[in-house]
Each structure stands twice: as structure tokens, then as C-alpha cells.
Scaffold this motif. Sequence first.
Motif, PDB file in Angstrom:
ATOM      1  N   UNK A   1      24.871   4.106 -24.375  1.00  0.00           N
ATOM      2  CA  UNK A   1      25.366   3.457 -25.584  1.00  0.00           C
ATOM      3  C   UNK A   1      26.444   2.429 -25.334  1.00  0.00           C
ATOM      4  N   UNK A   2      26.306   1.676 -24.230  1.00  0.00           N
ATOM      5  CA  UNK A   2      27.350   0.737 -23.815  1.00  0.00           C
ATOM      6  C   UNK A   2      26.868  -0.704 -23.943  1.00  0.00           C
ATOM      7  N   UNK A   3      27.720  -1.547 -24.484  1.00  0.00           N
ATOM      8  CA  UNK A   3      27.494  -2.990 -24.507  1.00  0.00           C
ATOM      9  C   UNK A   3      28.706  -3.646 -23.855  1.00  0.00           C
ATOM     10  N   UNK A   4      28.593  -3.934 -22.565  1.00  0.00           N
ATOM     11  CA  UNK A   4      29.715  -4.468 -21.786  1.00  0.00           C
ATOM     12  C   UNK A   4      29.269  -5.720 -21.041  1.00  0.00           C
TER      13      UNK A   4
ATOM     14  N   UNK B   1      26.170  -5.200 -18.485  1.00  0.00           N
ATOM     15  CA  UNK B   1      25.495  -3.977 -18.947  1.00  0.00           C
ATOM     16  C   UNK B   1      25.350  -4.012 -20.463  1.00  0.00           C
ATOM     17  N   UNK B   2      24.142  -3.729 -20.955  1.00  0.00           N
ATOM     18  CA  UNK B   2      23.921  -3.646 -22.395  1.00  0.00           C
ATOM     19  C   UNK B   2      22.769  -2.689 -22.679  1.00  0.00           C
TER      20      UNK B   2
ATOM     21  N   UNK C   1      30.283   7.551 -18.406  1.00  0.00           N
ATOM     22  CA  UNK C   1      29.790   6.268 -17.912  1.00  0.00           C
ATOM     23  C   UNK C   1      28.549   6.465 -17.042  1.00  0.00           C
ATOM     24  N   UNK C   2      27.783   5.395 -16.801  1.00  0.00           N
ATOM     25  CA  UNK C   2      26.568   5.519 -15.983  1.00  0.00           C
ATOM     26  C   UNK C   2      26.816   5.987 -14.556  1.00  0.00           C
TER      27      UNK C   2
END
Length: 266
Positions: free
Chosen positions: A153-156, A161-162, A180-181
Motif C-alpha cells: 500500500x505504498x506510493x513513494x 515504488x507505487x 515495508x517491502x
Amino acid sequence: MRTRPAIFATIVAGALALAGCDAIPGMGGGESALDIPEVGPGELSEATMKDVTRILSSDEFAGRMPGTAGEEKTIALLTERFEKAGLQPGNGDSWVQEVPLVEITGSNFAPLTITDGETDLVYDYGREWTGVSYREEAQTQLVNSEMVFVGYGINAPERGWNDYEGIDVKGKTVVILVNDPDWESEGLDGPFNGKAMTFYGRWTYKYEEAARQGAAAALIVHDTDPASYGWNVVESSWGGPQAYAARGDNPPPMTLVNGWVQKDVA
């Protein structure tokens, strides 16, 4: 639901030491950037840290939730320690500042029901899933919401990373992994600093990002190792009153429901 002021301690140090900073870049070598007094090395000890942690985490402080007797005891302790350390109040002559909070206490929680149209999976509230709504409404319902798995659920964009790229989650329920991944890395190398959790790994960010993406609800899959705490912590923390700073007239986007689901049933 009720609104009430809560008190938080605010402090400033009486002196600030900047090691190795004698002048602002671009100024002459002899010009002092700041008139900083001499400050000796700190005397923070392991024994002091253990003592403060032991006191604040004791049953006497009852979790230190704002608006409770535990909060008042916490403020009294912090004020006493700050004064002994030689610090000065940060709000005029006061160590505290009133912050308006909204407190929401939910009731009559329904089971979480997931269906493919033929078979229903029903999860008990508290034992298998838990959730709250931060919408200041008398009743919140989530019905017929499609579920979409969005990884962490990350949009960075600054990290390349999205998890939401190419996925339309508007009006849907997103299912998210905790942390985090690269949380299983041995060191601190990786797109998200390896074992050192970034803000992207925290549940607060994941819920906020889901809301920004237009999701109706967000469910984080609880796993003890990456979360670093057991399901009992989730159940106790999310099963009672929820307090947060009042958002004013233009609140940010919010989902209908934010919650957790046990990994074993996810």
C-alpha cells in the motif's frame, strides 16, 4: 462520539549545542553564525532510560491515553523531569498546551463478511478482525465493496515504488501488508532502508494513502514479525475509544473503515 480538549507537554531546551557548526557556509571563517553558549556533554544514562520506561509503562499509568488520569500522571512526571534537567517551558510560562481532540467510541460491530457470490466467509469482530471509522458520523456502513490486494500500500515516487500504479481502488476495500517491502533484510540496505522501518511501513501512512487513492476501506493483514507486536495489541488498541486531533472545516480524505485482519484468516 464526543469532542474534548486534551493536554500535551511542549518543551524547549534552554540551550542548544551544534557540534562542529561554527559558521554559516559562505560567511567569513571568523564570523560566528550563532551565539551558542558552551554546553557540556549529556548525562543520559541507560539506568535513566530504563527507569523512565519502567514508570511510564507501568499499570499505574494505564496506557497514558489523552483525557485520562494516566495522561495527567504522565504530564506531571515529564514536567518534573524536564525541570530537573534545566529545560524551560515552551508555551510561555506553561509546560502544556491545550489541543482539541475528537474521541469516537464504536459499538454494535458487525462481523466481517466476504463473499464470492456463492460462499460466505464470516470473521468475528475482535478475534479475527477489528476496525474503526474516523468519520464523525452516528453510523458507518460498508456494504458491497470489492476487495483489492495492493501489496504494501505504498506510493513513494522518490523511491521508485507505487503499489497503486494502474489499479483503480475508488470505492473499494484495499488489503495491505504491514511494514515495508524489505523488512526481512538483514541490514539497512534496500529501497526502504531494510530492517529500519520507514514511515511508509506504519499503519497510519497506509490508511492515509488508501484514503488519498479513494478507497472506501483499508484492511491491514496482521503478521506478528513484521508488525513487531501480537494480535492482542491490535485488539486492545482498536477495541476501545479512538482519539485524534480535531481536523477543522476542511478535513483530509478518510475511508469509511480502517481495520486489521488476522493473517491466519486473510
